[in-house]
Write a protein that holds these residues in place. Structure first.
Motif, short mmCIF file in Angstrom:
data_model
loop_
_atom_site.label_atom_id
_atom_site.label_comp_id
_atom_site.label_asym_id
_atom_site.label_seq_id
_atom_site.Cartn_x
_atom_site.Cartn_y
_atom_site.Cartn_z
N ALA A 121 0.48 -1.63 -0.50
CA ALA A 121 0.43 0.14 -0.32
C ALA A 121 0.72 1.30 -0.37
O ALA A 121 0.21 1.63 -0.58
CB ALA A 121 -1.05 0.40 0.92
N LYS A 122 1.92 1.29 0.61
CA LYS A 122 3.13 2.38 0.73
C LYS A 122 3.69 2.61 -0.73
O LYS A 122 3.63 3.48 -1.05
CB LYS A 122 3.52 2.17 1.39
N ARG A 123 3.95 1.49 -1.22
CA ARG A 123 4.37 1.08 -2.37
C ARG A 123 3.65 2.29 -3.22
O ARG A 123 3.88 3.14 -4.35
CB ARG A 123 5.20 0.62 -2.49
N ILE A 124 2.70 2.06 -3.29
CA ILE A 124 1.54 1.75 -4.49
C ILE A 124 1.14 3.51 -4.42
O ILE A 124 1.76 4.32 -5.08
CB ILE A 124 -0.06 1.60 -4.66
N ALA A 125 1.53 3.66 -3.17
CA ALA A 125 0.85 5.13 -2.67
C ALA A 125 1.99 6.59 -3.24
O ALA A 125 1.83 7.66 -3.37
CB ALA A 125 0.46 5.78 -0.85
N ALA A 126 3.17 5.79 -2.89
CA ALA A 126 4.31 6.71 -3.57
C ALA A 126 4.11 6.79 -4.72
O ALA A 126 4.61 8.37 -5.50
CB ALA A 126 5.48 6.17 -2.55
N ARG A 127 3.27 5.92 -5.21
CA ARG A 127 4.14 5.69 -7.00
C ARG A 127 2.70 6.51 -6.88
O ARG A 127 3.43 7.84 -8.18
CB ARG A 127 3.66 4.64 -7.55
N THR A 128 1.73 6.62 -6.84
CA THR A 128 0.80 7.61 -7.80
C THR A 128 1.03 9.27 -6.67
O THR A 128 0.90 10.02 -7.52
CB THR A 128 -0.77 7.16 -6.64
N ASN A 129 2.44 9.69 -5.75
CA ASN A 129 1.74 11.02 -5.31
C ASN A 129 3.26 11.48 -6.64
O ASN A 129 3.22 12.53 -6.28
CB ASN A 129 2.49 11.16 -3.88
N LYS A 132 1.42 12.89 -9.69
CA LYS A 132 1.17 14.06 -9.84
C LYS A 132 2.32 15.17 -9.12
O LYS A 132 1.42 16.15 -8.95
CB LYS A 132 0.27 13.74 -8.63
N ARG A 135 5.25 15.93 -3.20
CA ARG A 135 3.66 16.34 -2.19
C ARG A 135 4.20 18.18 -2.77
O ARG A 135 4.56 18.65 -2.71
CB ARG A 135 4.88 16.71 -0.76
#
Length: 183
Positions: A121-129, A132, A135
């Motif tokens: 989940a952290k890996r996917i969130a980091a890639r998604t961010n 975009k 931060r």
């Protein structure tokens, strides 16, 4: 309205509850034994992993001036996550006892180690961010330069495309009390 679950729904919920129980068992401090050692006036807790923790009884406010005979009547819950002294009317979770005696620093370090763990989940969130643009920039310094929120918002809109007006509205207003105190 009939509130009974179908057999398949019951099985699904039951299986999920078992999974949650296994997860809690892995992450929760639990003991396999607890006793009061009169010789050292200490509570000894043996955790499931074999670690023994000896706590001086006077390190816990609840046991100040307590009768050692009553302290010896410690009971461990069936799940091993809490301690109970029936005649003293004292209950502790194993984690709370450790936190109270060793302080928050021990648990903070434990949390820091847990927070550094990588997960899918952290890996996917980091890639998604990252896709975009990473931060968004902080613009807290900008708000101090302008007397009103709208002026800061206008500047922020021009300065960066990653800042939205809704983010700017959350910024604190300029401190007006400091200018009135100088007069």
């Amino acid at each position: 309205m009939d509130k009974r679950l179908s057999d398949s729904e019951f099985k699904r919920q039951f299986d999920r509850a078992k999974e949650r129980g296994k997860e809690r068992a892995l992450n929760e401090l639990r003991a396999k034994a607890a006793l009061f050692d009169e010789n050292s006036n200490s509570i000894v807790i043996e955790l499931l992993n074999g670690v023994k923790i000896t706590l001086p009884s006077d390190s816990l406010i609840e046991f100040k001036n307590a009768d050692p005979r009553l302290m010896a009547k410690v009971e461990l819950s069936p799940s091993g996550n809490s301690l109970h002294w029936p005649e003293l009317n004292v209950d502790f979770s194993v984690g709370a006892v450790i936190r109270d005696v060793f302080g928050k620093d021990v648990l903070a370090e434990h949390g820091r180690a847990g927070g550094s763990v990588s997960s899918e989940a952290k890996r996917i969130a980091a890639r998604t961010n990252g896709l975009k643009g990473g931060r968004p920039r902080k613009i807290t310094e900008v708000s101090k330069s302008f007397p009103t929120k709208s002026a800061a918002a206008a500047y922020a809109q021009k300065a960066t495309s990653s800042v939205t007006l809704s983010n700017v509205k959350k910024m604190p207003a300029a401190n007006k009390s400091s200018s009135s105190q100088k007069k």
